[in-house]
Design a protein around this motif. Structure first.
Motif, short mmCIF file in Angstrom:
data_model
loop_
_atom_site.label_atom_id
_atom_site.label_comp_id
_atom_site.label_asym_id
_atom_site.label_seq_id
_atom_site.Cartn_x
_atom_site.Cartn_y
_atom_site.Cartn_z
N SER A 176 51.57 37.49 25.85
CA SER A 176 51.36 36.43 24.86
C SER A 176 51.83 36.86 23.48
O SER A 176 52.40 36.05 22.72
CB SER A 176 49.89 36.01 24.82
OG SER A 176 49.05 37.08 24.43
N ARG A 177 51.63 38.13 23.12
CA ARG A 177 52.07 38.60 21.80
C ARG A 177 53.59 38.59 21.68
O ARG A 177 54.14 38.18 20.64
CB ARG A 177 51.53 40.01 21.54
CG ARG A 177 50.07 40.05 21.13
CD ARG A 177 49.68 41.40 20.58
NE ARG A 177 49.83 42.47 21.56
CZ ARG A 177 48.92 42.80 22.46
NH1 ARG A 177 47.76 42.14 22.51
NH2 ARG A 177 49.13 43.80 23.30
N VAL A 178 54.28 39.02 22.73
CA VAL A 178 55.75 39.02 22.67
C VAL A 178 56.27 37.59 22.57
O VAL A 178 57.15 37.28 21.75
CB VAL A 178 56.34 39.73 23.91
CG1 VAL A 178 57.86 39.54 23.93
CG2 VAL A 178 56.02 41.20 23.89
N LEU A 179 55.74 36.70 23.39
CA LEU A 179 56.23 35.33 23.38
C LEU A 179 55.88 34.62 22.07
O LEU A 179 56.58 33.67 21.68
CB LEU A 179 55.66 34.56 24.56
CG LEU A 179 56.19 34.97 25.94
CD1 LEU A 179 55.59 34.11 27.03
CD2 LEU A 179 57.71 34.86 25.99
N SER A 180 54.85 35.06 21.41
CA SER A 180 54.48 34.45 20.13
C SER A 180 55.22 35.06 18.95
O SER A 180 55.15 34.52 17.83
CB SER A 180 52.96 34.60 19.89
OG SER A 180 52.23 33.89 20.85
N GLY A 186 52.81 30.46 10.08
CA GLY A 186 52.07 29.25 9.79
C GLY A 186 51.99 28.25 10.92
O GLY A 186 51.22 27.29 10.85
N ASP A 187 52.81 28.48 11.99
CA ASP A 187 52.80 27.56 13.13
C ASP A 187 51.73 27.99 14.13
O ASP A 187 52.01 28.50 15.20
CB ASP A 187 54.18 27.54 13.80
CG ASP A 187 54.25 26.53 14.95
OD1 ASP A 187 53.31 25.72 15.09
OD2 ASP A 187 55.24 26.57 15.69
N MET A 342 54.33 44.86 42.58
CA MET A 342 54.82 43.52 42.34
C MET A 342 53.86 42.75 41.44
O MET A 342 52.66 43.02 41.42
CB MET A 342 54.99 42.76 43.67
CG MET A 342 56.07 43.35 44.56
SD MET A 342 56.26 42.46 46.12
CE MET A 342 56.97 40.93 45.54
N GLY A 343 54.40 41.81 40.72
CA GLY A 343 53.58 40.97 39.85
C GLY A 343 54.43 39.89 39.22
O GLY A 343 55.66 39.99 39.18
N GLY A 344 53.79 38.85 38.74
CA GLY A 344 54.51 37.78 38.08
C GLY A 344 53.62 37.09 37.07
O GLY A 344 52.40 37.23 37.10
N SER A 345 54.24 36.36 36.17
CA SER A 345 53.46 35.60 35.18
C SER A 345 54.09 34.25 34.95
O SER A 345 55.31 34.06 35.09
CB SER A 345 53.38 36.37 33.85
OG SER A 345 54.67 36.49 33.26
N ALA A 346 53.25 33.29 34.62
CA ALA A 346 53.68 31.96 34.19
C ALA A 346 52.96 31.65 32.89
O ALA A 346 51.74 31.77 32.81
CB ALA A 346 53.36 30.91 35.25
N VAL A 347 53.72 31.30 31.87
CA VAL A 347 53.15 31.02 30.55
C VAL A 347 53.38 29.55 30.21
O VAL A 347 54.52 29.08 30.22
CB VAL A 347 53.79 31.92 29.48
CG1 VAL A 347 53.21 31.60 28.11
CG2 VAL A 347 53.60 33.39 29.83
N ILE A 348 52.29 28.85 29.94
CA ILE A 348 52.38 27.44 29.55
C ILE A 348 52.57 27.37 28.04
O ILE A 348 51.74 27.86 27.28
CB ILE A 348 51.11 26.67 29.95
CG1 ILE A 348 50.69 27.00 31.39
CG2 ILE A 348 51.34 25.16 29.77
CD1 ILE A 348 51.72 26.68 32.43
N ASN A 349 53.65 26.78 27.61
CA ASN A 349 53.95 26.64 26.19
C ASN A 349 52.86 25.79 25.53
O ASN A 349 52.65 24.64 25.91
CB ASN A 349 55.31 25.98 26.00
CG ASN A 349 55.76 25.96 24.55
OD1 ASN A 349 54.96 26.10 23.62
ND2 ASN A 349 57.06 25.79 24.34
N PRO A 350 52.14 26.33 24.53
CA PRO A 350 51.06 25.55 23.90
C PRO A 350 51.55 24.28 23.22
O PRO A 350 50.76 23.37 22.99
CB PRO A 350 50.46 26.54 22.90
CG PRO A 350 51.50 27.58 22.69
CD PRO A 350 52.26 27.69 23.97
N LYS A 351 52.86 24.20 22.93
CA LYS A 351 53.39 23.00 22.27
C LYS A 351 54.02 22.03 23.26
O LYS A 351 54.56 20.99 22.86
CB LYS A 351 54.42 23.41 21.20
CG LYS A 351 53.82 24.25 20.08
CD LYS A 351 54.81 24.52 18.96
CE LYS A 351 54.97 23.31 18.07
NZ LYS A 351 55.78 23.61 16.87
#
Length: 530
Positions: A176-180, A186-187, A342-351
């Motif tokens: 989450s930190r990298v994607l943010s 301010g966003d 093995m592993g995976g992630s799915a990130v839902i865009n908050p916007k």
């Protein structure tokens, strides 16, 4: 010094657990546990495929019933034969989908494409639990009372669920930190929260579950779009599970074909003719990058979701969040590096316009099936991801410049080289990001490709993003049964795909120079032996 691994030995060497390869075949530990279960509860001519939950097993069962309605099928929940602690029980239970021998090929499609089977670490742990406690078929769900754990001291240490929970939170926090990090100051609405990150046992499982959630949330009759020539399992997944998909595999015409298809389906944007568009940044194996900005415009106009798999680019190199509703990643690859988990992630865009809908759907269906020790391994391995990413970026770019200068090389697919799509890659490339570790080489003469591959002294295998350099005869591995079809999309038979590791530039140039010299010698001899 050779960077190869002896033929027949698993990758990574000297490690009992393997990453990407575990979706292409059944790990020995898993197979052994499966045979043990069938020997006790099965019948002659039956096999079992093992899953971590009732939900994942039901996905397999539903597919098998659809494809083979007359086959005798069933699910067995296998649990320890003595009471165990309530917290440990969910991890000590195994769901076995039992099917006749003739249905194995169908079951393997689920194993490979959906990526939801149990991991080798879970199989190893459960095998020892069952050896110590015995095992039985659970016929009464919830009928086992909590008690003092009978399995906590295997290997002299308990299954540390507290540490595993912390590791998963660390993983969500890192992602989450990298994607943010690309969010404008301010966003606050655009900041990815750890709760927006969903962890899965593989990258394909992440894509599969996002697809299933979208179908549940937006309509089970809506087809998806597979945009560009993607990794084989993404296309297979979209065509196998659900109502199918529109495949736009010609990268140079995909966008115009998409626009035409949208207008042909409907003249009213409100009808929303498609479920979602799935694409990769960049694509595997051709390393093309789609025009995400234009795709986003079309998605907003026509109402479909955009799901971007940025595994090959890696979220330290590219930032696709501004244009994606969901960002999927295989954590098996560069994020882990060691190829032993093995592993995976799915990130839902908050916007995203679908954030609330997908969050609501996933809150009702999401199950954490990432085994605790797998989560610990991912957390440990990913500590060095930033450093490793920088090293492989640098080495790959130097190797690319070296290889493309050789007269036997016709073309190298690499984000920096794909001039058609380079502007699209640059648009989403982070300021500190590079072009990744993956490239695909095409020779003028296919016989040179054979010599080069045979003489290239690196590990050979189907994965990517490993700490060691990997070479793959990609098309033969991924599309052996459909070579003519793949060639229509530019994925020709004698491609050599390279995933650059951490051996260092000097060593890599030495090894690749040796392979190129073998090509030159064979050309000088008139390509003898061909």
């Amino acid at each position: 010094m050779s960077l190869t691994v002896p033929l027949g030995h698993p990758l990574p060497p000297r490690d009992p657990h393997i990453g990407e390869y575990a979706r292409f075949f059944i790990h020995d530990t898993i197979s052994s546990l499966s045979r043990t279960i069938i020997a006790k509860f099965g019948q002659e001519g039956e096999q079992a495929m093992l899953f971590p939950s009732a939900q994942t097993a039901s996905h397999c069962l539903a597919f098998l019933r659809e494809q083979s309605p007359s086959a005798p099928l069933r699910i067995m929940e296998i649990i320890p034969d003595i009471p165990v602690d309530a917290d440990i029980l969910p991890w000590a239970a195994i769901w076995a989908v039992v099917f006749p021998d003739k249905a194995r090929g169908l079951a393997m499609k689920v194993w490979q494409h959906a990526g939801e089977g149990i991991s080798s670490r879970r199989a190893e742990w459960c095998k020892e639990v069952f050896a110590r406690c015995g095992f039985k078929v659970c016929r009464e769900r919830g009928g086992i009372p909590p008690s003092i754990s009978a399995v906590g001291q295997l290997h002299g240490a308990p299954l540390d669920l507290t540490a595993a929970a912390e590791a998963k939170q660390i993983l969500r926090g890192r992602i989450s930190r990298v994607l943010s990090s690309g969010i404008k100051p301010g966003d606050k609405a655009g900041v990815v929260q750890p709760s927006d990150v969903y962890l899965y046992p593989s990258g394909m499982s992440a894509i599969f579950n996002v697809h299933q959630a979208l179908l549940a949330a937006r309509g089970e009759d809506k087809r998806s779009i597979c945009f560009g020539f993607t990794y084989l399992d993404t296309l297979k997944l979209l065509t196998t599970f659900g109502p199918g998909c529109l495949f736009l595999g010609h990268n140079h015409t995909a966008l115009s074909l998409l626009e035409a298809a949208l207008h042909q389906k409907s003249t009213a944007a409100s009808e929303q003719p498609f479920l979602a568009l799935f694409c990769e940044v960049p694509g595997n194996p051709l390393l093309h990058t789609p025009d995400l900005e234009r795709i986003r415009e079309l998605a907003d106009q026509w109402g479909f979701a955009v799901v971007v798999d940025e595994t090959v680019g890696g979220f330290l190199n590219v930032d696709v969040l501004p244009w994606a509703d969901v960002v999927c990643t295989s954590l098996t690859k560069g994020f882990s590096g060691r190829a032993n988990v093995m592993g995976g992630s799915a990130v839902i865009n908050p916007k995203s316009r679908y954030h609330a809908l997908l969050t609501h759907t996933l809150s009702a269906t999401y199950q954490d099936t990432l085994f605790p020790t797998d989560a610990l391994a991912l957390s440990h391995n990913s500590l060095t991801f930033p450093t490793r990413n920088l090293c492989t970026n640098t080495a790959a770019e130097i190797l690319y410049d070296f290889l493309r200068a050789h007269p036997a090389v016709k073309k190298i697919y690499y984000p920096k080289h794909n001039t058609e799509t380079l502007p699209f890659y640059e648009k989403c490339r982070r300021k500190s990001g590079g072009y990744g570790y993956l490239m695909t080489i095409v020779f003028w003469d296919e016989r040179d490709a054979v010599v080069f591959f045979d003489r290239l002294e690196v590990a050979k295998g189907p994965s990517l993003g490993t700490n060691f350099t990997l070479a793959s005869a990609y098309t033969l591995l991924a599309h052996f049964g459909e070579l003519e079809w793949a060639a229509e999309y530019g994925v020709v038979e004698h491609m050599v795909r390279i995933s650059v590791g951490l051996e260092g530039v000097d060593k890599l140039l030495e090894v690749f120079s040796k392979a190129l010299r073998a090509v030159e010698e064979n050309i000088a001899c008139g390509r003898v032996g061909e």
